[in-house]
Design an enzyme around this catalytic site. Structure first.
Site, PDB file in Angstrom:
ATOM      1  N   HIS A 128      37.716 -46.041  33.417  1.00 53.99           N
ATOM      2  CA  HIS A 128      38.808 -46.052  34.403  1.00 53.99           C
ATOM      3  C   HIS A 128      39.104 -47.473  34.887  1.00 53.99           C
ATOM      4  O   HIS A 128      39.410 -47.690  36.065  1.00 53.99           O
ATOM      5  CB  HIS A 128      38.474 -45.158  35.606  1.00 53.99           C
ATOM      6  CG  HIS A 128      38.346 -43.704  35.267  1.00 53.99           C
ATOM      7  ND1 HIS A 128      39.385 -42.819  35.345  1.00 53.99           N
ATOM      8  CD2 HIS A 128      37.288 -42.983  34.812  1.00 53.99           C
ATOM      9  CE1 HIS A 128      38.971 -41.607  34.979  1.00 53.99           C
ATOM     10  NE2 HIS A 128      37.702 -41.689  34.639  1.00 53.99           N
ATOM     11  N   ASN A 179      40.560 -35.779  37.835  1.00 58.18           N
ATOM     12  CA  ASN A 179      41.370 -36.169  36.678  1.00 58.18           C
ATOM     13  C   ASN A 179      42.658 -35.364  36.659  1.00 58.18           C
ATOM     14  O   ASN A 179      42.826 -34.437  37.452  1.00 58.18           O
ATOM     15  CB  ASN A 179      40.603 -35.883  35.378  1.00 58.18           C
ATOM     16  CG  ASN A 179      39.583 -36.973  35.048  1.00 58.18           C
ATOM     17  OD1 ASN A 179      39.651 -38.089  35.562  1.00 58.18           O
ATOM     18  ND2 ASN A 179      38.641 -36.649  34.186  1.00 58.18           N
TER      19      ASN A 179
HETATM   20 FE1  HDE Z   1      33.683 -40.631  36.304  1.00 61.35          FE
HETATM   21  N1  HDE Z   1      32.918 -42.504  36.541  1.00 61.35           N
HETATM   22  N2  HDE Z   1      31.986 -40.049  35.421  1.00 61.35           N
HETATM   23  N3  HDE Z   1      34.491 -38.801  35.883  1.00 61.35           N
HETATM   24  N4  HDE Z   1      35.411 -41.202  37.103  1.00 61.35           N
HETATM   25  C1  HDE Z   1      33.566 -43.553  37.080  1.00 61.35           C
HETATM   26  O1  HDE Z   1      32.682 -44.992  38.711  1.00 61.35           O
HETATM   27  C2  HDE Z   1      30.821 -40.705  35.464  1.00 61.35           C
HETATM   28  C3  HDE Z   1      33.862 -37.757  35.279  1.00 61.35           C
HETATM   29  C4  HDE Z   1      36.478 -40.411  37.395  1.00 61.35           C
HETATM   30  O2  HDE Z   1      39.657 -44.957  40.476  1.00 61.35           O
HETATM   31  C5  HDE Z   1      32.674 -44.729  37.327  1.00 61.35           C
HETATM   32  O3  HDE Z   1      33.644 -46.438  40.175  1.00 61.35           O
HETATM   33  C6  HDE Z   1      29.765 -39.924  34.873  1.00 61.35           C
HETATM   34  C7  HDE Z   1      34.581 -36.532  35.495  1.00 61.35           C
HETATM   35  C8  HDE Z   1      37.527 -41.195  37.986  1.00 61.35           C
HETATM   36  O4  HDE Z   1      37.809 -46.030  40.901  1.00 61.35           O
HETATM   37  C9  HDE Z   1      31.291 -44.210  36.886  1.00 61.35           C
HETATM   38  C10 HDE Z   1      30.372 -38.771  34.443  1.00 61.35           C
HETATM   39  C11 HDE Z   1      35.678 -36.876  36.228  1.00 61.35           C
HETATM   40  C12 HDE Z   1      37.027 -42.492  38.050  1.00 61.35           C
HETATM   41  C13 HDE Z   1      31.613 -42.814  36.424  1.00 61.35           C
HETATM   42  C14 HDE Z   1      31.750 -38.850  34.797  1.00 61.35           C
HETATM   43  C15 HDE Z   1      35.614 -38.301  36.455  1.00 61.35           C
HETATM   44  C16 HDE Z   1      35.708 -42.459  37.504  1.00 61.35           C
HETATM   45  C17 HDE Z   1      33.130 -46.019  36.719  1.00 61.35           C
HETATM   46  C18 HDE Z   1      29.733 -37.629  33.695  1.00 61.35           C
HETATM   47  C19 HDE Z   1      36.814 -35.993  36.708  1.00 61.35           C
HETATM   48  C20 HDE Z   1      37.751 -43.712  38.566  1.00 61.35           C
HETATM   49  C21 HDE Z   1      33.728 -46.836  37.850  1.00 61.35           C
HETATM   50  C22 HDE Z   1      28.965 -36.802  34.491  1.00 61.35           C
HETATM   51  C23 HDE Z   1      36.398 -34.916  37.565  1.00 61.35           C
HETATM   52  C24 HDE Z   1      37.610 -43.866  40.033  1.00 61.35           C
HETATM   53  C25 HDE Z   1      33.386 -46.099  39.038  1.00 61.35           C
HETATM   54  C26 HDE Z   1      38.419 -45.051  40.519  1.00 61.35           C
HETATM   55  C27 HDE Z   1      34.857 -43.578  37.438  1.00 61.35           C
HETATM   56  C28 HDE Z   1      30.658 -41.984  35.982  1.00 61.35           C
HETATM   57  C29 HDE Z   1      32.677 -37.824  34.484  1.00 61.35           C
HETATM   58  C30 HDE Z   1      36.634 -38.998  37.180  1.00 61.35           C
HETATM   59  C31 HDE Z   1      30.598 -45.033  35.824  1.00 61.35           C
HETATM   60  C32 HDE Z   1      28.325 -40.319  34.736  1.00 61.35           C
HETATM   61  C33 HDE Z   1      34.179 -35.128  35.022  1.00 61.35           C
HETATM   62  C34 HDE Z   1      38.900 -40.709  38.446  1.00 61.35           C
HETATM   63  O5  HDE Z   1      30.417 -44.166  37.947  1.00 61.35           O
END
Ligand code: HDE
Length: 689
Positions: free
Chosen positions: A71, A144
């Site tokens: 992201h 999302n």
């Molecule tokens: Fe994320 N995800 N994600 N994700 N995600 C990040 O956090 C992660 C997942 C989502 O505008 C990171 O600040 C893991 C689902 C958004 O700043 C990180 C798993 C959904 C954003 C991270 C998921 C998301 C992130 C990277 C698997 C939808 C952007 C930068 C379990 C429900 C937020 C940060 C923004 C960002 C980890 C899966 C949505 C690395 C481990 C499912 C919208 O922490």
């Protein structure tokens, strides 16, 4: 037009530096000039003494922080959330029970795979992360624009992301999933098949942020005053309707205007055309989840709206652009553990991994556990605990007590417990310690079929074309064939047509993408694949983007002109379109021609929703002809006025012109036709565009 009432968050963003006036060092010492560095003689060597130069370069050298691992590319805006009615029967959270509150929010949209400098219109899932600044602390729904996810367990996330990101040996391709490593992983991960159907639909190439749905994805809990728990899924329903680009447009826009989505959001807010979403909830009382024949903890499953309807409970309005991209959009730190009393987690194994990951990632990105003190991240309510020090501490804690319980300096030892504070929902837990996936997570194709069944013929055609395109770029045959086996488990026709397109065809099957207008009869003939894990629902209207409410608000229309175009025809069209809430650009051979603000050279039909062709003279203008041809091909509304038919004749092949859907001669009919696509036009293969 609504007034910006978002005072609280505005206060947060107040800059303490002076933006105008004589230049100073970071500590406020005015300096004579920064136009030249200090030298021994005008042509002599630079001097180490030049602390002004050294401070400026040192700060510059450290301007970048690590971009988000996923992201990375995003755009954001401030706004407010207003609740329609109290949900006190379900939750004790103030943000969901106090209807007098106007809760400030900050919403960041993003793509997942591309780096910060990639294009907005890449085919990708969009992040939809909302931070509510509530009176009980910050609550984030880090969602999302797709209601399900690729994987069921967070431990697979690094693998998923490594597979989709550019391949490590040559860093190719950027912001694209059409490559071997992605499909190698996906084809070995059947749980991703439902998500893959969404990914290959037009949902992953949205027209704008404001025409996207948002989803919290996981099953969360609401907990009321009495401690009763209700399972909940969060939805954001766009007031402007759901609308997408077509793939051909998305690829062209990536070059013509890589900032297409962020520009659209920025400009809409600047002109007071505030994007809006309604917050929706699907709820099931704890213990009654047996009404669904799948596991509510499985993030690859949605709750069909036919079984659990979405109740709309409030509205979010984005009404202010950030003042500074870095300080706000880049430094905002969302976290799935940012919840408030009355909202809680379930045991979704994807969510539990996220609950670790977000806090951890903020430390690496923002460099200090004090990132919660940054203006964009800090709460609007008071906060108080015994955490102290660490790099970049802003708070100046007073007194000698930095521990609890404490009785010195007026501290009350009984305050280590707070009956109004957050307490995790009391839930029975038992079982052996295992590294196992529950068998209730086993159905990987049932909801993929539900999604397929719910698509219109055009939407199915787009999914087949997208899969054909991406798989045709996979170089390893075994991977392509493995993907086809999964598609066969979803739908025979889907598998057969994609198979034909990637050279694995059966005799007599045409590859998808051979025709631009889908053969509706053939599509309908095999419309349904029997579903499982969908509570008996075979097809769900809520999953299709067609026939959903659509508005002209925020849409952009081009009026093509040349020196011979009559001004009153242009004026009449402009007034009718603007009265319907859409924006108008006049496009001419040069800036200023008949009021042109865009030219055939710097504009492009792909950046617009519809086109006005107001004079016959444009038939001899190559730029105008290409514009009309592309608009026709991309199923957009076209109105011909003042003899403009001649342009259609010149731009389109035989058999394709007036009388086609959405090609009209009347301004009222045109205005009604702007917000939707007019699929099924003829002779598209012959349109040179
Ligand atoms: Fe994320 N995800 N994600 N994700 N995600 C990040 O956090 C992660 C997942 C989502 O505008 C990171 O600040 C893991 C689902 C958004 O700043 C990180 C798993 C959904 C954003 C991270 C998921 C998301 C992130 C990277 C698997 C939808 C952007 C930068 C379990 C429900 C937020 C940060 C923004 C960002 C980890 C899966 C949505 C690395 C481990 C499912 C919208 O922490």
């Amino acid at each position: 037009m609504e007034k910006n009432t978002n005072a609280k968050v505005e206060d947060l963003a107040v800059s303490t530096t002076q933006d105008v006036g004589p230049l100073t060092t970071n500590l406020g010492m005015p300096y004579g000039t920064d136009q030249n560095s200090l030298r021994a003689g005008a042509r002599g060597p630079g001097l180490l003494e030049d602390f002004v130069l050294r401070e400026k370069l040192q700060h510059f050298d450290h301007e970048r922080i690590p971009e988000r691992i996923v992201h990375a590319r995003g755009a954001a805006a401030h706004g407010v959330f207003r609740l329609y009615e109290s949900l006190s029967d379900l939750t004790r959270a103030k943000v969901l029970t106090d209807t007098s509150l106007e809760t400030p929010v900050f919403l960041r949209f993003s793509t997942v795979a591309g780096s910060r400098g990639s294009a907005d219109t890449a085919r990708d899932v969009r992040g939809f992360a909302v931070k509510f600044y509530t009176p009980e602390g910050n609550w984030d729904i880090v969602g999302n624009n797709i209601p399900v996810f690729f994987i069921q367990d967070a431990i697979k996330f690094p693998d998923l992301i490594h597979a989709v990101k550019p391949e490590p040996h040559n860093e190719i391709p950027q912001a694209a999933s059409a490559h071997d490593t992605f499909y190698d992983f996906i084809s070995l991960t059947p749980e991703s098949m439902h998500m893959m159907m969404w990914v290959h639909s037009d949902r992953t190439i949205p027209r704008s942020f404001s025409t996207m749905e948002g989803f919290g994805v996981h099953t969360f809990r609401l907990v009321n005053e009495a401690g009763r728990s209700t399972l909940v899924k969060f939805h954001w329903k766009p007031v402007a309707g759901v609308h997408s680009l077509v793939w051909d447009e998305a690829t062209v826009i990536a070059g013509k205007d890589p900032d297409f989505h962020r520009r659209n959001l920025w400009e809409a807010i600047e002109r007071g055309d505030y994007p809006e979403w309604e917050l929706g909830i699907q709820t099931i009382p704890e213990g009654e989840e047996g009404i669904l024949d799948f596991d509510v903890l499985d993030a690859t499953k949605l709750w069909p709206e036919e079984v659990v309807p979405v109740r709309r409970v409030g509205k979010m309005t984005l009404n202010r652009n950030p003042d500074n991209y870095f300080s706000e959009t880049e430094q905002v730190a969302y976290n799935t553990t940012n919840i408030v009393p009355g909202i809680d987690f379930t045991d979704d194994p994807l969510l539990h991994g996220r609950n670790f990951s977000y806090l951890d990632t903020q430390l690496s990105r923002l460099g200090s556990p004090n990132f919660t003190e940054l203006p964009i991240n800090r709460p609007v309510c008071p906060f108080h605990n015994m955490q102290r020090d660490a790099s970049m501490r802003h708070t100046i804690n007073k007194g000698r007590v930095s521990y609890a319980p404490a009785s010195l300096d007026g501290h009350d030892p009984s305050q280590v417990t707070n009956s109004r504070g957050f307490m995790s929902f009391k839930q029975g837990v038992e079982g052996p310690k295992v590294r196992e996936r529950s068998a209730t997570f086993d159905d990987h194709y049932g909801q993929a079929r539900l999604f397929w069944n719910s698509m219109s013929p055009t939407e199915k055609e787009h999914i087949m074309k997208s899969l054909s395109f991406e798989l045709s770029k996979v170089e390893t045959r075994e991977v392509r064939v493995r993907m086809l086996d999964h598609l066969k488990a979803i739908n025979d026709r889907l598998a057969a047509q994609v198979g034909a397109a990637i050279g694995e065809g059966e005799t007599g099957v045409e590859p998808s993408g051979s025709a631009d207008s889908p053969d509706e009869t053939a599509m309908l003939a095999d419309a349904t694949s029997p579903t499982t894990a969908s509570a008996g629902v075979q097809s769900s209207k809520a999953l299709s983007m067609e026939d959903q409410p659509a508005t002209t608000k925020g849409r952009l229309v081009a009026i093509l002109v040349d020196a011979k175009t009559e001004a009153d025809v242009v004026d009449a069209a402009k007034s009718a379109i603007e009265a319907a809430g859409a924006q108008v650009d006049i496009v001419g051979p040069y800036l200023g021609a008949m009021g042109a603000t865009k030219t055939y050279a710097n504009g492009s039909s792909v950046l617009y929703d519809a086109v006005v062709v107001p004079s016959a003279s444009l038939a001899s203008n190559g730029g105008a002809k290409a514009w009309v041809g592309q608009s026709y091909k991309h199923a957009k509304a076209i109105v011909v006025l003042g003899g403009g038919e001649a342009v259609l004749k010149a731009a389109l092949p035989e058999g394709a012109s007036m009388g086609e859907k959405g090609v009209v001669t009347d301004l009222d009919a045109f205005v009604a036709a702007i917000p939707v696509r007019h699929w099924g036009r003829k002779a598209l293969e012959q349109v040179a565009a």
